[in-house]
Design an enzyme around this catalytic site. Structure first.
Site, PDB file in Angstrom:
ATOM      1  N   SER A 152      -9.772   3.606  -2.262  1.00 45.91           N
ATOM      2  CA  SER A 152     -10.630   4.574  -2.405  1.00 45.91           C
ATOM      3  C   SER A 152     -10.369   5.862  -1.880  1.00 45.91           C
ATOM      4  CB  SER A 152     -12.267   4.229  -2.365  1.00 45.91           C
ATOM      5  OG  SER A 152     -12.496   3.874  -0.817  1.00 45.91           O
ATOM      6  N   GLY A 153     -10.113   5.717  -1.010  1.00 38.94           N
ATOM      7  CA  GLY A 153      -9.205   7.029   0.104  1.00 38.94           C
ATOM      8  C   GLY A 153     -10.185   7.949   0.488  1.00 38.94           C
ATOM      9  N   GLY A 154     -11.459   7.891   0.584  1.00 40.99           N
ATOM     10  CA  GLY A 154     -12.229   9.054   0.932  1.00 40.99           C
ATOM     11  C   GLY A 154     -12.986   9.602  -0.225  1.00 40.99           C
ATOM     12  N   GLU A 201       0.799  -1.104  -0.042  1.00 38.74           N
ATOM     13  CA  GLU A 201       0.169   0.130   0.152  1.00 38.74           C
ATOM     14  C   GLU A 201       0.953   1.162  -0.011  1.00 38.74           C
ATOM     15  OE1 GLU A 201      -3.315  -0.266   2.452  1.00 38.74           O
ATOM     16  OE2 GLU A 201      -3.918   1.811   2.304  1.00 38.74           O
ATOM     17  N   LYS A 203      -1.269  -1.643  -3.925  1.00 37.55           N
ATOM     18  CA  LYS A 203      -2.381  -0.772  -3.649  1.00 37.55           C
ATOM     19  C   LYS A 203      -2.195   0.763  -3.236  1.00 37.55           C
ATOM     20  CE  LYS A 203      -5.901  -0.599  -0.022  1.00 37.55           C
ATOM     21  NZ  LYS A 203      -6.399  -1.255   1.096  1.00 37.55           N
ATOM     22  N   ARG A 219     -14.344   2.192   2.059  1.00 35.24           N
ATOM     23  CA  ARG A 219     -15.375   3.288   2.283  1.00 35.24           C
ATOM     24  C   ARG A 219     -16.424   2.891   1.091  1.00 35.24           C
ATOM     25  NH1 ARG A 219     -11.392   7.879   4.258  1.00 35.24           N
ATOM     26  NH2 ARG A 219      -9.773   6.229   3.427  1.00 35.24           N
TER      27      ARG A 219
HETATM   28  P1  13P Z   1     -10.724   3.000   1.442  1.00 36.68           P
HETATM   29  O1  13P Z   1     -11.014   2.440   0.032  1.00 36.68           O
HETATM   30  O2  13P Z   1     -11.646   3.182   2.307  1.00 36.68           O
HETATM   31  O3  13P Z   1      -9.594   3.851   1.606  1.00 36.68           O
HETATM   32  O4  13P Z   1      -9.970   1.817   2.347  1.00 36.68           O
HETATM   33  C1  13P Z   1      -8.994   0.917   1.641  1.00 36.68           C
HETATM   34  C2  13P Z   1      -8.040   0.587   2.687  1.00 36.68           C
HETATM   35  O5  13P Z   1      -7.794  -0.469   2.972  1.00 36.68           O
HETATM   36  C3  13P Z   1      -6.937   1.571   3.235  1.00 36.68           C
HETATM   37  O6  13P Z   1      -5.973   1.197   3.842  1.00 36.68           O
END
Ligand code: 13P
Length: 321
Positions: A249-251, A165, A207, A283
């Site tokens: 997706s990050g918000g 990530e 990711k 999210r």
């Molecule tokens: P989001 O898609 O809500 O950003 O979460 C993904 C995630 O696992 C962040 O570490």
């Protein structure tokens, strides 16, 4: 190595994505509070049972990231279980409130234990905040990259595929150009650390964040611009041997995350790029589902419909013309 590659390839199966359902209890607090749902172990388990019990989920989801609290809750047949192995953040001294990710000390023990319990992959989350010219600082980027390299090498020793990530946070008023520049710096440091740690790149899944303007930026680029910046940035910095890229997706709103993923697939058809592309959303798969559920048993099936719909539209985003 063959086994790692097989798992990584499965996680990015074309036409499917990854469900991130590993939110720590403190992150669910505000969401549950808004719905008037108590945030305790039982309600969190009930909520996750709603997600994992969704009929047909395996058509659109190849893997699910679980929280250790609910790891024993079996995800569905055909959906690979993975586990978050970091222990949250701490402030990195000498920076302006920048963070490092914790958990390396106990990582070998955790990997051995989760591997025995059936985990196939792991997640470790470093976060980078853009604040003018202050952050992310060179020291925060290189320290986090070094930690990601150690984490990935340890996980692979235990036969677990590490998700790599790189989360450049959406909060801020920065431009898409700034996001591209910072994302490239972060990715380059991380993949150079993976090389130093001799991580087997065909046995990881990337990711990253999409390349976007900050949440409070004055102007928002259109989806095709987002797609172009995102793929250009990744092509510059993620090695071709990585089998797949699953965006966080990050918000973004649910709709934005889907529209941007469709645009990325559309652009990818025109650009030659070496990886499978898909989603690893938390999210952006769960927002409407949570709102529909409201903690009530009678809403479970309706909430599942909403959740399955979000999984489906993102899984089918690759069909965007
Ligand atoms: P989001 O898609 O809500 O950003 O979460 C993904 C995630 O696992 C962040 O570490």
């Amino acid at each position: 190595m063959d086994e790692l590659k097989k798992i990584a390839d499965y996680m990015v199966t074309p036409g499917k994505g990854i469900l991130a359902s590993d939110e720590p209890p403190e992150l669910l607090e505000s969401k549950f509070q808004q719905l008037g749902v108590a945030n305790n172990e039982e309600t969190r388990r009930t909520y996750r049972e709603l997600l994992y019990g969704t009929h047909g989920l395996e058509q659109y989801v190849a893997a699910a990231i679980l929280h250790r609290e609910t790891f024993e809750q079996k995800a569905k047949k055909g959906i690979l279980p993975g586990i978050t192995v970091d222990q949250g953040f701490d402030i990195l001294p000498g920076t302006t409130q920048e963070t490092i990710t914790l958990g390396l000390d106990s990582l070998s023990t955790q990997c051995a234990s989760y591997q025995r319990k059936g985990a196939k992959f792991t997640k470790w989350r470093p976060a980078f905040r853009i604040v003018d010219d202050i952050s992310p600082s060179a020291i925060a980027i290189s320290t986090n990259a070094e930690l990601v390299g150690c984490y990935a090498a340890i996980c692979q020793q235990y036969g677990l595929v590490p998700i790599i990530e790189s989360d450049v946070l959406l909060e801020g008023s920065y431009t898409i150009e700034t996001c591209a520049k910072v994302s490239k710096m972060v990715l380059e440091e991380i993949y150079s650390s993976l090389k130093r740690h001799q991580v087997y790149l065909q046995g990881v899944v990337a990711k990253p964040n999409m390349v976007l303007a900050g949440l409070s930026a004055k102007s928002k680029p259109d989806p095709s611009t987002v797609a172009k910046y995102t793929l250009d940035t990744l092509l510059d910095s993620v090695p071709a041997s990585v089998p797949g890229i699953a965006f966080l997706s990050g918000g973004q709103t649910e709709q934005e995350a889907t529209t941007h993923l469709e645009a990325i697939h559309r652009q990818a058809k025109m650009t030659k790029q070496p990886w499978q592309l898909t989603f690893c959303y938390g999210r952006a798969l769960q927002a409407t589902c949570l709102q529909t559920w409201k903690g009530k048993a009678e809403n479970v099936e309706k909430a599942r419909e909403q959740f399955l719909y979000r999984c489906k539209v993102n899984a089918l985003a690759y069909k965007a013309a």
